[in-house]
Design a protein around this motif. Structure first.
Motif, mmCIF file in Angstrom:
data_model
loop_
_atom_site.group_PDB
_atom_site.id
_atom_site.type_symbol
_atom_site.label_atom_id
_atom_site.label_comp_id
_atom_site.label_asym_id
_atom_site.label_seq_id
_atom_site.Cartn_x
_atom_site.Cartn_y
_atom_site.Cartn_z
ATOM 1 N N PRO A 33 0.809 -1.226 0.000
ATOM 2 C CA PRO A 33 0.000 0.000 0.000
ATOM 3 C C PRO A 33 0.843 1.276 0.000
ATOM 4 C CG PRO A 33 -0.951 -1.586 1.492
ATOM 5 C CD PRO A 33 0.389 -2.141 1.058
ATOM 6 N N SER A 40 -4.023 2.139 -4.160
ATOM 7 C CA SER A 40 -3.704 0.802 -3.660
ATOM 8 C C SER A 40 -4.861 -0.187 -3.802
ATOM 9 C CB SER A 40 -3.271 0.903 -2.198
ATOM 10 O OG SER A 40 -3.065 -0.367 -1.657
ATOM 11 N N HIS A 41 -6.069 0.195 -3.387
ATOM 12 C CA HIS A 41 -7.209 -0.724 -3.437
ATOM 13 C C HIS A 41 -7.500 -1.184 -4.861
ATOM 14 C CE1 HIS A 41 -7.736 0.040 0.712
ATOM 15 N NE2 HIS A 41 -9.016 -0.257 0.780
#
Length: 147
Positions: A33, A40-41
């Motif tokens: 992350p 990131s997600h």
């Protein structure tokens, strides 16, 4: 330069690579992350999709076995409908990750599951996850696009 696109790993070959340890969680939930930043997600979801393409996935049993071999937990189908499939992910490792002193998510697994289902069902699929920290369980809902 080696073309890694062509590499396909059988489920049985993965058994020889299985390892455990906190190092994976540190890389996964702290280093990645930080490296990927605000996206990131989304990036982890697409990393999961790309990772699933590296495996020769033929059946639902292959997906369940891969989740276990990858150390992601015990995946179980709880609802199987025409337009969606709901899974639960449970294991001691999942419970421990949910109790970790750092934020955890399951976007990589959701992306992997979506792509694996596309391979089996030959239908476009997206997957969302929800976390129930109280009972230490993750639920994935895979939704197939309507044709």
């Amino acid at each position: 330069m080696i073309n890694q696109q062509e590499t396909v790993i059988s489920v049985s070959e993965l058994e020889t690579l299985h390892t455990e340890g906190a190092g994976y969680d540190i890389l996964r939930y702290i280093s990645l992350p930080e490296l990927l930043g605000k996206e990131s997600h989304t990036l982890l979801y697409f990393m999961g999709r790309k990772l699933a393409r590296k495996f020769d996935i033929q059946t639902m049993e292959d997906i369940i076995r891969l989740f276990a071999l990858l150390g992601w937990g015990q995946l179980e189908i709880v609802k199987d409908k025409r337009k969606s499939i709901t899974f639960q992910l449970m294991a001691d490792a999942v419970a421990l990750r949910l109790q970790a002193p750092f934020p955890t998510d399951f976007r990589l697994e959701a992306g992997f599951l979506a792509e694996a289902l596309l391979q089996i069902e030959n239908r476009d699929c997206e997957c969302i996850e929800s976390i129930n920290k109280r009972i230490h369980q993750v639920e994935f809902k895979a939704m197939f696009s309507t044709d």
